[in-house]
Design an enzyme around this catalytic site. Sequence first.
Site, PDB file in Angstrom:
ATOM      1  CB  SER A 142      -0.947  -0.050   1.208  1.00 27.63           C
ATOM      2  OG  SER A 142      -1.744   1.090   1.275  1.00 27.63           O
ATOM      3  CE1 TYR A 156       0.123   5.663  -5.022  1.00 20.65           C
ATOM      4  CE2 TYR A 156       0.439   6.953  -3.019  1.00 20.65           C
ATOM      5  CZ  TYR A 156       0.789   5.889  -3.822  1.00 20.65           C
ATOM      6  OH  TYR A 156       1.787   5.032  -3.427  1.00 20.65           O
ATOM      7  CE  LYS A 160      -0.277   2.368  -3.637  1.00 24.38           C
ATOM      8  NZ  LYS A 160       0.290   1.055  -3.947  1.00 24.38           N
TER       9      LYS A 160
HETATM   10  N1  LIG Z   1       8.178   5.074  -4.567  1.00 25.49           N
HETATM   11  C1  LIG Z   1       7.434   5.549  -3.563  1.00 25.49           C
HETATM   12  O1  LIG Z   1       7.708   6.671  -3.043  1.00 25.49           O
HETATM   13  C2  LIG Z   1       6.286   4.751  -2.994  1.00 25.49           C
HETATM   14  C3  LIG Z   1       5.736   5.174  -1.760  1.00 25.49           C
HETATM   15  C4  LIG Z   1       4.668   4.439  -1.233  1.00 25.49           C
HETATM   16  C5  LIG Z   1       4.165   3.334  -1.904  1.00 25.49           C
HETATM   17  N2  LIG Z   1       4.735   2.961  -3.095  1.00 25.49           N
HETATM   18  C6  LIG Z   1       4.133   1.793  -3.771  1.00 25.49           C
HETATM   19  O2  LIG Z   1       5.124   0.777  -3.924  1.00 25.49           O
HETATM   20  C7  LIG Z   1       4.868   0.038  -5.123  1.00 25.49           C
HETATM   21  C8  LIG Z   1       6.122   0.084  -5.998  1.00 25.49           C
HETATM   22  O3  LIG Z   1       6.404   1.442  -6.290  1.00 25.49           O
HETATM   23  P1  LIG Z   1       7.744   1.888  -7.058  1.00 25.49           P
HETATM   24  O4  LIG Z   1       7.974   3.294  -6.696  1.00 25.49           O
HETATM   25  O5  LIG Z   1       8.797   0.870  -6.871  1.00 25.49           O
HETATM   26  O6  LIG Z   1       7.192   1.861  -8.583  1.00 25.49           O
HETATM   27  P2  LIG Z   1       7.993   1.704  -9.969  1.00 25.49           P
HETATM   28  O7  LIG Z   1       9.418   2.012  -9.815  1.00 25.49           O
HETATM   29  O8  LIG Z   1       7.204   2.508 -10.961  1.00 25.49           O
HETATM   30  O9  LIG Z   1       7.761   0.156 -10.293  1.00 25.49           O
HETATM   31  C9  LIG Z   1       6.432  -0.273 -10.476  1.00 25.49           C
HETATM   32  C10 LIG Z   1       6.431  -1.718 -10.916  1.00 25.49           C
HETATM   33  O10 LIG Z   1       5.077  -2.117 -11.126  1.00 25.49           O
HETATM   34  C11 LIG Z   1       4.904  -2.561 -12.471  1.00 25.49           C
HETATM   35  N3  LIG Z   1       3.556  -2.218 -12.907  1.00 25.49           N
HETATM   36  C12 LIG Z   1       2.989  -0.991 -12.956  1.00 25.49           C
HETATM   37  N4  LIG Z   1       1.741  -1.075 -13.416  1.00 25.49           N
HETATM   38  C13 LIG Z   1       1.503  -2.392 -13.641  1.00 25.49           C
HETATM   39  C14 LIG Z   1       0.402  -3.115 -14.119  1.00 25.49           C
HETATM   40  N5  LIG Z   1      -0.745  -2.511 -14.479  1.00 25.49           N
HETATM   41  N6  LIG Z   1       0.500  -4.464 -14.228  1.00 25.49           N
HETATM   42  C15 LIG Z   1       1.641  -5.104 -13.879  1.00 25.49           C
HETATM   43  N7  LIG Z   1       2.715  -4.470 -13.412  1.00 25.49           N
HETATM   44  C16 LIG Z   1       2.658  -3.128 -13.309  1.00 25.49           C
HETATM   45  C17 LIG Z   1       6.015  -1.818 -13.248  1.00 25.49           C
HETATM   46  O11 LIG Z   1       6.369  -2.433 -14.467  1.00 25.49           O
HETATM   47  P3  LIG Z   1       5.639  -2.077 -15.874  1.00 25.49           P
HETATM   48  O12 LIG Z   1       5.432  -0.590 -15.891  1.00 25.49           O
HETATM   49  O13 LIG Z   1       6.570  -2.570 -16.939  1.00 25.49           O
HETATM   50  O14 LIG Z   1       4.353  -2.819 -15.851  1.00 25.49           O
HETATM   51  C18 LIG Z   1       7.151  -1.934 -12.237  1.00 25.49           C
HETATM   52  O15 LIG Z   1       7.692  -3.227 -12.252  1.00 25.49           O
HETATM   53  C19 LIG Z   1       3.648   0.707  -5.779  1.00 25.49           C
HETATM   54  O16 LIG Z   1       2.486   0.032  -5.375  1.00 25.49           O
HETATM   55  C20 LIG Z   1       3.672   2.116  -5.190  1.00 25.49           C
HETATM   56  O17 LIG Z   1       2.393   2.721  -5.177  1.00 25.49           O
HETATM   57  C21 LIG Z   1       5.775   3.630  -3.651  1.00 25.49           C
END
Ligand SMILES: NC(=O)c1ccc[n+]([C@@H]2O[C@H](COP(=O)([O-])OP(=O)(O)OC[C@H]3O[C@@H](n4cnc5c(N)ncnc54)[C@H](OP(=O)(O)O)[C@@H]3O)[C@@H](O)[C@H]2O)c1
Length: 278
Positions: A142, A156, A160
């Site tokens: 989340s 967003y 979540k």
């Molecule tokens: N970074 C932050 O600050 C943060 C903070 C709180 C929570 N989060 C959560 O943590 C998780 C990972 O975030 P991140 O920052 O590591 O994101 P990221 O760098 O954009 O990586 C996202 C991953 O999810 C895949 N993805 C996205 N949409 C998809 C779909 N419809 N079907 C299948 N795969 C999909 C992407 O690959 P493809 O695009 O090739 O599909 C990629 O592998 C997310 O749920 C995000 O909301 C992140």
Amino acid sequence: MDYFSGKRVLVVGGSRGIGRALAIQLARRGARVCVAARGGDDLDRVVAELHTAGPGPHGRVAFDATDAGSVAAARDGVRDALGGLDVLVCGSGSARCAGVFDAPDDDFRRMLDVNYLGHVNVVRTFGPELVAQRGGAICLVSSLAALMPIYGYAAYAASKAALAAFAESLRQELKLHGVRVVVHYPPTTDTPGLAEENRTKPPAVWAIESQSGWNKIHSADRVAASIAAAIERDQPLGLTGFDSRLLATVMRLAPGFFRRMTDAEVRKAVAHTARAAS
Ligand SMILES: NC(=O)c1ccc[n+]([C@@H]2O[C@H](COP(=O)([O-])OP(=O)(O)OC[C@H]3O[C@@H](n4cnc5c(N)ncnc54)[C@H](OP(=O)(O)O)[C@@H]3O)[C@@H](O)[C@H]2O)c1
């Protein structure tokens, strides 16, 4: 023996960011890992990294989590790659930042599709296998924004929070079948996803972040390590670092204080942005 040694793990969202860091850490700890995402090239690169990190076997499947048919079609691919499943990590997702009246019309639906319904599709496809074997774990990723929604993140944060509510109900349901459900609430994390999100931030959100004493950016490796710990220790509410724990505690025990604090930060940042624009 390491908890993850020999475990068969599917990491959805494993091609970049937090999911990629987690996949590599678990491979190092002896897990067999299958990564899933939409983009094939990124997946191939991560599979090569997994083979360097641990003996495997490892694999990849490509699907769009928002398309239930595409997720179901990957079931055999996961079975071929891992020979079964012990741990399912739902880590895909994305964020866009905008005021409620400024956001493009489809932002609210798109956030729900990617951050909530996408995980529902994945759980409903792979969860029955864990139920049938009466064991395993599901981790839903989340966001801290679900516990403390902030200015500019209405679409967003709501998506979540929906995921967190789904997870709690799922946890009760699957506990009866010996399957554990944990939710992790990452803080701001340095990933390609954050870089994308930054491109959507209005000036007021940049000002809030730069002036806030609470906003700390964590590495994907640190967040991944805390997700692994949450799965291993069966923590229904997983957090990364002292700052996240402090924020979550203040929000829970003193919500009025938290609101006064955030409202003051927002007022100051919006005034600063207006001055800078004039
Ligand atoms: N970074 C932050 O600050 C943060 C903070 C709180 C929570 N989060 C959560 O943590 C998780 C990972 O975030 P991140 O920052 O590591 O994101 P990221 O760098 O954009 O990586 C996202 C991953 O999810 C895949 N993805 C996205 N949409 C998809 C779909 N419809 N079907 C299948 N795969 C999909 C992407 O690959 P493809 O695009 O090739 O599909 C990629 O592998 C997310 O749920 C995000 O909301 C992140």
